[in-house]
Design an enzyme around this catalytic site. Structure first.
Site, PDB file in Angstrom:
ATOM      1  N   LEU A   1      10.664 -20.794  -5.381  1.00  0.00           N
ATOM      2  CA  LEU A   1      10.041 -19.443  -4.186  1.00  0.00           C
ATOM      3  C   LEU A   1       8.389 -19.641  -5.292  1.00  0.00           C
ATOM      4  CD1 LEU A   1       9.470 -16.849  -2.188  1.00  0.00           C
ATOM      5  CD2 LEU A   1       9.620 -16.176  -5.011  1.00  0.00           C
TER       6      LEU A   1
ATOM      7  N   ASP B   1       0.603  -0.831  -0.021  1.00  0.00           N
ATOM      8  CA  ASP B   1       0.517  -0.268   0.185  1.00  0.00           C
ATOM      9  C   ASP B   1       0.971   1.418  -0.292  1.00  0.00           C
ATOM     10  OD1 ASP B   1      -2.297   1.040  -0.038  1.00  0.00           O
ATOM     11  OD2 ASP B   1      -2.802   1.099   2.227  1.00  0.00           O
TER      12      ASP B   1
ATOM     13  N   HIS C   1       2.829   3.486  -9.238  1.00  0.00           N
ATOM     14  CA  HIS C   1       2.094   2.178  -9.668  1.00  0.00           C
ATOM     15  C   HIS C   1       3.605   1.348 -10.031  1.00  0.00           C
ATOM     16  CE1 HIS C   1      -1.638   2.322  -7.662  1.00  0.00           C
ATOM     17  NE2 HIS C   1      -2.085   2.891  -8.615  1.00  0.00           N
TER      18      HIS C   1
HETATM   19  C1  IPE Z   1      -1.433  -0.014  -3.337  1.00  0.00           C
HETATM   20  O1  IPE Z   1      -0.894   1.405  -3.740  1.00  0.00           O
HETATM   21  C2  IPE Z   1      -1.651  -0.178  -4.824  1.00  0.00           C
HETATM   22  C3  IPE Z   1      -2.754  -1.421  -5.167  1.00  0.00           C
HETATM   23  C4  IPE Z   1      -4.122  -0.660  -4.185  1.00  0.00           C
HETATM   24  C5  IPE Z   1      -2.898  -2.004  -6.454  1.00  0.00           C
HETATM   25  P1  IPE Z   1      -2.024   2.612  -3.420  1.00  0.00           P
HETATM   26  O2  IPE Z   1      -2.761   3.286  -5.164  1.00  0.00           O
HETATM   27  O3  IPE Z   1      -3.535   2.071  -2.340  1.00  0.00           O
HETATM   28  O4  IPE Z   1      -1.333   3.889  -3.011  1.00  0.00           O
HETATM   29  P2  IPE Z   1      -2.510   5.346  -1.929  1.00  0.00           P
HETATM   30  O5  IPE Z   1      -2.955   3.824  -0.637  1.00  0.00           O
HETATM   31  O6  IPE Z   1      -3.717   5.825  -2.621  1.00  0.00           O
HETATM   32  O7  IPE Z   1      -1.177   6.046  -1.463  1.00  0.00           O
HETATM   33 MG    MG Z   2      -4.061   2.496  -0.652  1.00  0.00          MG
END
Ligand code: IPE
Ligand code: MG
Length: 244
Positions: free
Chosen positions: A132, A21, A38
């Protein structure tokens, strides 16, 4: 520099699961788009897969796309699918060479056919590997997984293969996406959030939670080792008492 047992590399429990996250916040802090967050998140995945194998982790389960993530803007959802495709295409041969066995958790039925093929292809290609076990939870939700499990056991009851009172916990485990895998020993969540967010609801019954205040793209070898060290200090009784 002090030497001694504390300097030795931490060892890993069999199954580590991660709620990755904080990609969006990482990007926002740099004035970048969520999508570039991402992308940075995938770079962190690459490093962690390699490092987890080095530490002796047998199963690494990564929460990549949840059944709730469809609510995000269309371009972000598309970018997440494109990143999965790029990861599989770019990394498959290296993962294969390293003996990684990929397994995909989640609901495949409402994914585009192209994505379904991509996922079954990576599973097929790496099926006999003995390194793994990398579980990619994609279009995964714990409640949806339980719903599908109930449907499949319900079918067995309907066809009179079993009676309702013959349903066992073992049978339930075998009907989940993680059939044959051990339960996660620890679940790491990054970004300072303290929620399970529909991840491995059945399997997390006795998992240790390690909540770290680091955004996923900043999570690296040092943070993985820190999580392993925190885990090693936990006293797991699993409903029992301390053994002396
Ligand atoms: C996690 O990061 C990635 C996925 C859920 C694919 P987020 O996109 O939830 O990042 P924040 O929570 O908005 O910072
Ligand atoms: Mg998030």
């Amino acid at each position: 520099m002090p030497t001694g047992p504390d300097d030795s590399p931490p060892s890993s429990p069999p199954h580590v699961a991660i709620v990755m996250d904080g990609n969006g916040r990482w990007a926002a802090a740099r004035g970048k788009s969520r999508i570039s967050g991402h992308q940075a998140g995938v770079d962190a995945v690459r490093k962690i897969v390699h490092h987890a194998a080095k530490r002796g982790t047998r199963y690494l389960t990564l929460f990549s796309f949840s059944t709730e993530n469809w609510k995000r803007p269309k371009d972000e959802v598309q970018a997440l699918f494109a990143l999965l495709k790029k990861f599989v295409e770019k990394d498959l041969s290296r993962l294969h060479d390293e003996g990684v066995r990929v397994c995909v958790l989640g609901n495949r039925t409402n994914l585009p056919v192209e994505t379904q093929k991509l996922l079954s292809n990576v599973e097929e290609k790496t099926r006999s590997n003995t390194g793994l076990n990398l579980n990619i939870a994609f279009n995964y939700g714990g409640r949806d997984e339980i719903r599908r499990m109930v449907q499949s056991i319900g079918q067995k009851i309907l066809s009179e293969e079993i009676k309702p009172d013959q349903v066992t916990e073992e049978m339930i485990c075998k009907s989940l996406d993680t059939a044959g895998h051990p339960d996660p020993d620890m679940i790491i969540r990054t970004s300072g959030e303290n929620r399970i967010s529909n991840f491995l609801l059945w399997q997390s019954a006795y998992s240790e939670f390690i909540l770290l205040d680091v955004l996923w793209p900043d999570f690296g070898e040092r943070e993985y080792d820190q999580a392993l060290k925190l885990f090693s200090k936990r006293n797991r009784r699993i409903g029992g008492v301390d053994s002396k």
